[in-house]
Scaffold this motif. Structure first.
Motif, PDB file in Angstrom:
ATOM      1  N   ILE A   1     -44.984  -1.808  35.981  1.00  0.00           N
ATOM      2  CA  ILE A   1     -46.182  -1.065  35.579  1.00  0.00           C
ATOM      3  C   ILE A   1     -46.521  -1.428  34.143  1.00  0.00           C
ATOM      4  CG2 ILE A   1     -47.167   1.233  35.261  1.00  0.00           C
ATOM      5  CD1 ILE A   1     -45.010   2.204  37.307  1.00  0.00           C
ATOM      6  N   GLU A   2     -47.759  -1.868  33.936  1.00  0.00           N
ATOM      7  CA  GLU A   2     -48.191  -2.270  32.598  1.00  0.00           C
ATOM      8  C   GLU A   2     -49.000  -1.201  31.880  1.00  0.00           C
ATOM      9  OE1 GLU A   2     -49.548  -6.387  32.022  1.00  0.00           O
ATOM     10  OE2 GLU A   2     -49.125  -6.671  34.154  1.00  0.00           O
ATOM     11  N   THR A   3     -49.669  -0.307  32.625  1.00  0.00           N
ATOM     12  CA  THR A   3     -50.530   0.689  31.978  1.00  0.00           C
ATOM     13  C   THR A   3     -50.273   2.084  32.536  1.00  0.00           C
ATOM     14  OG1 THR A   3     -52.344   0.512  33.575  1.00  0.00           O
ATOM     15  CG2 THR A   3     -52.371  -1.049  31.712  1.00  0.00           C
ATOM     16  N   GLN A   4     -50.685   3.075  31.769  1.00  0.00           N
ATOM     17  CA  GLN A   4     -50.566   4.446  32.232  1.00  0.00           C
ATOM     18  C   GLN A   4     -51.472   4.691  33.433  1.00  0.00           C
ATOM     19  OE1 GLN A   4     -51.062   7.232  29.010  1.00  0.00           O
ATOM     20  NE2 GLN A   4     -49.358   6.366  27.854  1.00  0.00           N
ATOM     21  N   ASN A   5     -52.623   4.029  33.460  1.00  0.00           N
ATOM     22  CA  ASN A   5     -53.526   4.193  34.603  1.00  0.00           C
ATOM     23  C   ASN A   5     -52.878   3.696  35.887  1.00  0.00           C
ATOM     24  OD1 ASN A   5     -55.614   5.452  33.227  1.00  0.00           O
ATOM     25  ND2 ASN A   5     -56.581   3.524  32.667  1.00  0.00           N
ATOM     26  N   GLU A   6     -52.136   2.597  35.816  1.00  0.00           N
ATOM     27  CA  GLU A   6     -51.415   2.113  36.999  1.00  0.00           C
ATOM     28  C   GLU A   6     -50.407   3.170  37.458  1.00  0.00           C
ATOM     29  OE1 GLU A   6     -49.666  -1.875  36.796  1.00  0.00           O
ATOM     30  OE2 GLU A   6     -51.142  -2.351  35.249  1.00  0.00           O
ATOM     31  N   LEU A   7     -49.715   3.779  36.508  1.00  0.00           N
ATOM     32  CA  LEU A   7     -48.738   4.811  36.847  1.00  0.00           C
ATOM     33  C   LEU A   7     -49.422   6.015  37.491  1.00  0.00           C
ATOM     34  CD1 LEU A   7     -45.880   5.943  36.885  1.00  0.00           C
ATOM     35  CD2 LEU A   7     -46.170   6.584  34.479  1.00  0.00           C
TER      36      LEU A   7
ATOM     37  N   THR B   1     -53.286  14.097  35.200  1.00  0.00           N
ATOM     38  CA  THR B   1     -54.169  13.405  34.261  1.00  0.00           C
ATOM     39  C   THR B   1     -53.380  12.376  33.462  1.00  0.00           C
ATOM     40  OG1 THR B   1     -53.785  14.965  32.460  1.00  0.00           O
ATOM     41  CG2 THR B   1     -55.582  15.489  34.016  1.00  0.00           C
ATOM     42  N   GLN B   2     -54.083  11.434  32.895  1.00  0.00           N
ATOM     43  CA  GLN B   2     -53.460  10.421  32.048  1.00  0.00           C
ATOM     44  C   GLN B   2     -52.811  11.085  30.844  1.00  0.00           C
ATOM     45  OE1 GLN B   2     -54.764   9.268  28.809  1.00  0.00           O
ATOM     46  NE2 GLN B   2     -53.007   7.916  28.622  1.00  0.00           N
ATOM     47  N   ALA B   3     -53.407  12.160  30.333  1.00  0.00           N
ATOM     48  CA  ALA B   3     -52.831  12.864  29.180  1.00  0.00           C
ATOM     49  C   ALA B   3     -51.488  13.491  29.542  1.00  0.00           C
ATOM     50  CB  ALA B   3     -53.801  13.929  28.674  1.00  0.00           C
ATOM     51  N   THR B   4     -51.395  14.067  30.721  1.00  0.00           N
ATOM     52  CA  THR B   4     -50.129  14.653  31.175  1.00  0.00           C
ATOM     53  C   THR B   4     -49.075  13.567  31.330  1.00  0.00           C
ATOM     54  OG1 THR B   4     -51.232  16.473  32.306  1.00  0.00           O
ATOM     55  CG2 THR B   4     -49.000  15.933  33.045  1.00  0.00           C
ATOM     56  N   ILE B   5     -49.463  12.466  31.930  1.00  0.00           N
ATOM     57  CA  ILE B   5     -48.523  11.353  32.137  1.00  0.00           C
ATOM     58  C   ILE B   5     -48.075  10.786  30.788  1.00  0.00           C
ATOM     59  CG2 ILE B   5     -48.238   9.052  33.139  1.00  0.00           C
ATOM     60  CD1 ILE B   5     -48.374  11.565  35.099  1.00  0.00           C
ATOM     61  N   SER B   6     -48.977  10.718  29.832  1.00  0.00           N
ATOM     62  CA  SER B   6     -48.625  10.235  28.498  1.00  0.00           C
ATOM     63  C   SER B   6     -47.561  11.125  27.863  1.00  0.00           C
ATOM     64  CB  SER B   6     -49.874  10.192  27.618  1.00  0.00           C
ATOM     65  OG  SER B   6     -49.561   9.722  26.334  1.00  0.00           O
ATOM     66  N   ARG B   7     -47.725  12.443  27.977  1.00  0.00           N
ATOM     67  CA  ARG B   7     -46.726  13.373  27.448  1.00  0.00           C
ATOM     68  C   ARG B   7     -45.393  13.215  28.193  1.00  0.00           C
ATOM     69  NH1 ARG B   7     -51.361  16.611  27.155  1.00  0.00           N
ATOM     70  NH2 ARG B   7     -50.941  17.544  29.184  1.00  0.00           N
ATOM     71  N   ASP B   8     -45.474  13.031  29.502  1.00  0.00           N
ATOM     72  CA  ASP B   8     -44.250  12.851  30.294  1.00  0.00           C
ATOM     73  C   ASP B   8     -43.526  11.572  29.900  1.00  0.00           C
ATOM     74  OD1 ASP B   8     -44.800  15.202  31.642  1.00  0.00           O
ATOM     75  OD2 ASP B   8     -45.571  14.198  33.444  1.00  0.00           O
ATOM     76  N   ILE B   9     -44.258  10.506  29.692  1.00  0.00           N
ATOM     77  CA  ILE B   9     -43.667   9.230  29.274  1.00  0.00           C
ATOM     78  C   ILE B   9     -42.903   9.420  27.970  1.00  0.00           C
ATOM     79  CG2 ILE B   9     -44.284   6.968  28.283  1.00  0.00           C
ATOM     80  CD1 ILE B   9     -46.428   6.763  30.487  1.00  0.00           C
ATOM     81  N   ASN B  10     -43.516  10.141  27.046  1.00  0.00           N
ATOM     82  CA  ASN B  10     -42.872  10.405  25.761  1.00  0.00           C
ATOM     83  C   ASN B  10     -41.619  11.255  25.937  1.00  0.00           C
ATOM     84  OD1 ASN B  10     -42.695  10.317  22.896  1.00  0.00           O
ATOM     85  ND2 ASN B  10     -43.547  12.374  22.809  1.00  0.00           N
ATOM     86  N   GLU B  11     -41.702  12.299  26.763  1.00  0.00           N
ATOM     87  CA  GLU B  11     -40.558  13.178  26.967  1.00  0.00           C
ATOM     88  C   GLU B  11     -39.389  12.447  27.632  1.00  0.00           C
ATOM     89  OE1 GLU B  11     -39.423  17.261  29.386  1.00  0.00           O
ATOM     90  OE2 GLU B  11     -41.450  17.013  28.617  1.00  0.00           O
TER      91      GLU B  11
END
Length: 152
Positions: free
Chosen positions: A19-25, A37-47
């Protein structure tokens, strides 16, 4: 779906796919029946501590570090060392260029290990600017981060 289940699903998908992008995820999660949402996934990636790692073909994909939480000062997980592209030191300041998407994890690791030595730390997607409390503190952090890079 509970948060813990969502985080476990993200880890599973990251481990099984390039996976190269958050949108792909986000799209892969939707295929599994999870709308987020992409924002939720971004926070999850960080966590979770997911970082971008290089592939043999020169691309960067999401991956999990070998060690997830506290990393001893002289021994970060190998993917963290691989994510650092360039390191510079000038008096009390360090500038660190990293693989895009990995700066948040490195910022967290620096604070976990050197909070008492750091005056300020600013990051964007692919770089960090750290101002240490003293020149000696900057040199200590520089030496440790340099060691992380050598351990790749």
């Amino acid at each position: 779906m509970k948060k813990r289940e969502r985080l476990d699903l993200i880890k599973k998908i990251v481990n099984e796919n390039d996976i190269e992008t958050q949108n792909e995820l986000v799209q892969l999660l939707e295929a599994e029946g999870l709308l987020a949402t992409q924002a939720t996934i971004s926070r999850d990636i960080n966590e979770i501590g997911i970082i971008k790692i290089p592939t043999a073909g020169g691309r960067y994909i999401y991956g999990l570090p070998k060690e997830k939480r506290h990393i001893p000062q002289s021994s970060p997980s190998q993917p963290v060392g691989k994510s650092i592209k360039k390191l510079g030191l000038l008096e009390k300041c360090l500038h660190i260029d990293v693989v895009p998407g990995t700066s948040r994890l490195l910022k967290r690791l620096l604070f976990e290990n050197y909070a008492d030595l750091i005056f300020s730390l600013i990051s964007d997607d692919d770089s960090l600017f750290l101002m240490a409390q003293t020149e000696a503190a900057a040199q200590k952090i520089h030496q440790e981060v340099s060691a992380w890079m050598r351990e790749r």
